[in-house]
Scaffold this active site. Structure first.
Site, PDB file in Angstrom:
ATOM      1  N   GLY A  72       0.835  -1.195   0.000  1.00 19.23           N
ATOM      2  CA  GLY A  72       0.000   0.000   0.000  1.00 19.23           C
ATOM      3  C   GLY A  72       0.872   1.248   0.000  1.00 19.23           C
ATOM      4  CG  HIS A 202      -0.710  -6.349   5.026  1.00 18.38           C
ATOM      5  ND1 HIS A 202      -0.665  -6.002   6.347  1.00 18.38           N
ATOM      6  CD2 HIS A 202      -0.256  -5.278   4.349  1.00 18.38           C
ATOM      7  CE1 HIS A 202      -0.189  -4.765   6.464  1.00 18.38           C
ATOM      8  NE2 HIS A 202       0.071  -4.308   5.260  1.00 18.38           N
ATOM      9  CB  THR A 238      10.057 -10.594 -11.688  1.00 20.37           C
ATOM     10  OG1 THR A 238      11.122 -10.378 -12.619  1.00 20.37           O
ATOM     11  CG2 THR A 238       9.378 -11.921 -11.970  1.00 20.37           C
ATOM     12  CB  CYS A 328       3.316   3.323  11.255  1.00 19.77           C
ATOM     13  SG  CYS A 328       2.846   2.425   9.804  1.00 19.77           S
TER      14      CYS A 328
HETATM   15  N1  PLP Z   1      -2.247   3.410   4.218  1.00 17.24           N
HETATM   16  C1  PLP Z   1      -2.950   3.089   5.323  1.00 17.24           C
HETATM   17  C2  PLP Z   1      -4.173   3.845   5.650  1.00 17.24           C
HETATM   18  C3  PLP Z   1      -2.517   2.051   6.145  1.00 17.24           C
HETATM   19  O1  PLP Z   1      -3.201   1.746   7.243  1.00 17.24           O
HETATM   20  C4  PLP Z   1      -1.339   1.348   5.789  1.00 17.24           C
HETATM   21  C5  PLP Z   1      -0.815   0.272   6.657  1.00 17.24           C
HETATM   22  O2  PLP Z   1      -0.864   0.358   7.865  1.00 17.24           O
HETATM   23  C6  PLP Z   1      -0.661   1.708   4.623  1.00 17.24           C
HETATM   24  C7  PLP Z   1      -1.152   2.745   3.854  1.00 17.24           C
HETATM   25  C8  PLP Z   1       0.576   1.011   4.183  1.00 17.24           C
HETATM   26  O3  PLP Z   1       0.240  -0.231   3.593  1.00 17.24           O
HETATM   27  P1  PLP Z   1       1.392  -1.365   3.491  1.00 17.24           P
HETATM   28  O4  PLP Z   1       1.547  -1.906   4.869  1.00 17.24           O
HETATM   29  O5  PLP Z   1       0.833  -2.360   2.535  1.00 17.24           O
HETATM   30  O6  PLP Z   1       2.594  -0.689   2.983  1.00 17.24           O
END
Ligand code: PLP
Length: 394
Positions: A72, A202, A238, A328
Site C-alpha cells: 500500500g 494484508h 518481476t 507504524c
Molecule cells: N495506508 C494506510 C491507511 C494504512 O493503514 C497502511 C498500513 O498500515 C498503509 C497505507 C501502508 O500499507 P502497506 O503496509 O501495505 O505498505
C-alpha cells in the site's frame, strides 16, 4: 499457550486459509516468469491477470486500471509522485489531509523538501474531512488532492464522493488511500469518481507485501520504479505471482462475505462500546460514533493519557493484541499521535489512545475475554477510579 486474542486487524490480518491454499498451489506450479513467452511464462501471466481481474472487481474498476505494487505504501508513493511528475508541471500543488498515513504524509514531506508546494487539509474533531474545508484549502493550481477513505487510527470514514467532487470542480485530481477500507466497505471507483485509489492485500486477509493502485483509464502517471517495464511501465519488477494469487482470492472472499461480516462486526463493535460505557466510565470513544469502519474502535482513557503503552503491554501479558495508535506509530512509541493532534487533541491526550480492531477471525469469546481484561488492567494501573471524569474526544 493458547492463541492470543488478536484485536489488531488494522495493523495486519491473518491470511485466510483459502489464501494460503492459493499461494501454496501457486508455488507448486511449474510457473515461469510472467514476462516469458513460453508455456510456463504464459501460465504465470495467467495467474497475474486473474488476480488483476479479481482486484478490479472489488473496486468496480476494469482490469487495465489496476497496477500491482509491492505494498500500500508503494501505491501511495506512485499515486502522489506519479501524478505530480506527469502533468503536474513544476508548480502544481499537492493537498493532503492532516491525518493521512505516513505513506502519504512522508511522501508529501519529501516532495515539499524537493520544492513542491503542499497544503494540509484540516480534519474536524470527529475525525472527518469536511468538503467545505477542502474547498477552502484548494488553490487554483492544486493538481492533486489526497484524502484517505478510512483513517487507520480512529477508523472514521470520509465523504469521498463529495470530497472528490469538490476537487474536480476546482480542476484537481483526487487520490484516496483505501488501504483500511478495501474489503470492509463497498468501494466503487466510478460512483466515488476518484482518479487514483491505493489498496493493500494484508489488510483484507491476504498476504503482506502486495498492493495495488487503481489508475483511472486515460490518466497518465510517471513511474517511480524503473526497469523492465512491467505493469505498463509504471512499476517495473518481476511480479510476485503467489502473492498476487493470494491477493485475488482474498478480494473475492472479502466481497462474498462483506454483507455478513459487516453485520457481525458491527454487533461485536457495539457490544464493546456499550459494555465499556457501563464498566469503564473513564473510557471514551475517539472519532465519529457511527461514520466508521465496521470493526474499528479507538479509545482514550481519562487520567491515563500517558499510559497507553503500559496498558497495551498489560493486555499483551493477558494474551490480547491491540495497538496504541497505529502499528507504524509503535516504532515511535510514547509520542503524540499526529492523527489525534489533527483532531484537536492536546499533545498529552494525543499520546493516550488504544486501537481495537476486529476481523474475520474475531469471535464472541474473544470480545468477552477482552471486555473482562480491559477494565481489570485499567484498575490495576490506577486503583482509584471513582472520581475520574469522562473526557470526550469528540
Ligand atoms: N495506508 C494506510 C491507511 C494504512 O493503514 C497502511 C498500513 O498500515 C498503509 C497505507 C501502508 O500499507 P502497506 O503496509 O501495505 O505498505
Amino acid at each position: 499457550m493458547s492463541a492470543p486474542v488478536y484485536l489488531d486487524n488494522a495493523a495486519t490480518t491473518r491470511p485466510d486459509p483459502a489464501v494460503i491454499a492459493a499461494m501454496t498451489a501457486c508455488w507448486g506450479l511449474e510457473a515461469g516468469n510472467p514476462s516469458s513467452l513460453h508455456a510456463s511464462g504464459r501460465m504465470a501471466r495467467e495467474v497475474v491477470e486473474i488476480a488483476r481481474a479479481q482486484v478490479a472487481n472489488l473496486l468496480h474498476a476494469v482490469p487495465g486500471e489496476i497496477v500491482f505494487t509491492a505494498s500500500g505504501t508503494e501505491a501511495d508513493n506512485l499515486a502522489l509522485r506519479g501524478a505530480l511528475t506527469r502533468g503536474g508541471g513544476p508548480t502544481g500543488r499537492l493537498a493532503v489531509a492532516a491525518f493521512e498515513h505516513p505513506a502519504v504524509l512522508e511522501t508529501a514531506r519529501a516532495l515539499a523538501a524537493a520544492g513542491r508546494a503542499v497544503d494540509v487539509i484540516p480534519v474536524d474533531a470527529d475525525g472527518i474531512v469536511q468538503p467545505a474545508t477542502l474547498a477552502a484549502t484548494l488553490r487554483p493550481d492544486t493538481r492533486l488532492v489526497s484524502v484517505m477513505t478510512a483513517n487507520n487510527v480512529v477508523g472514521t470514514l470520509q465523504p469521498i464522493a463529495e470530497l472528490c467532487a469538490v476537487a474536480h470542480e476546482k480542476g484537481a485530481l483526487f487520490h484516496t488511500d483505501a488501504v483500511q477500507a478495501a474489503g470492509k466497505i463497498p468501494l466503487d471507483v466510478r460512483e466515488l469518481g476518484v482518479d487514483l485509489m491505493s489498496v493493500s492485500a494484508h489488510k483484507l486477509h491476504g498476504p503482506q507485501g502486495v498492493g495495488a493502485l487503481y489508475v483511472r483509464d486515460g490518466l497518465e502517471l510517471a513511474p517511480i520504479v524503473h526497469g523492465g517495464g512491467q505493469e505498463r511501465g509504471l512499476r517495473s519488477a518481476t511480479e510476485n505471482i503467489a502473492g498476487l494469487a493470494g491477493f485475488g482470492v482474498a478480494t473475492d472472499l472479502a466481497q462474498e462475505e462483506m454483507g455478513r461480516e459487516t453485520a457481525r462486526l458491527v454487533v461485536l463493535r457495539e457490544r464493546i462500546v456499550e459494555s465499556l460505557a457501563a464498566s469503564l466510565p473513564e473510557a471514551y470513544l475517539i472519532g465519529q460514533r457511527w461514520q466508521r469502519l465496521p470493526g474499528h474502535l479507538c479509545f482514550g482513557f481519562a487520567g491515563l493519557e500517558g499510559d497507553a503503552i503500559r496498558l497495551l503491554l498489560a493486555l499483551d501479558a493477558a494474551g490480547i493484541a491491540v495497538s496504541a495508535g497505529s502499528a507504524c506509530s509503535a516504532r515511535h512509541a510514547g509520542g503524540p499521535s499526529h492523527v489525534l493532534q489533527a483532531m484537536g487533541f492536546d499533545p498529552i491526550r494525543a499520546r493516550g489512545s488504544l486501537r481495537v480492531t476486529l476481523g474475520r477471525f474475531t469471535t464472541d469469546e474473544d470480545v468477552s475475554y477482552f471486555l473482562d481484561a480491559l477494565p481489570a488492567a485499567v484498575r490495576r494501573m490506577r486503583p482509584v477510579t471513582s472520581s475520574s471524569s469522562r473526557a470526550g474526544g469528540n
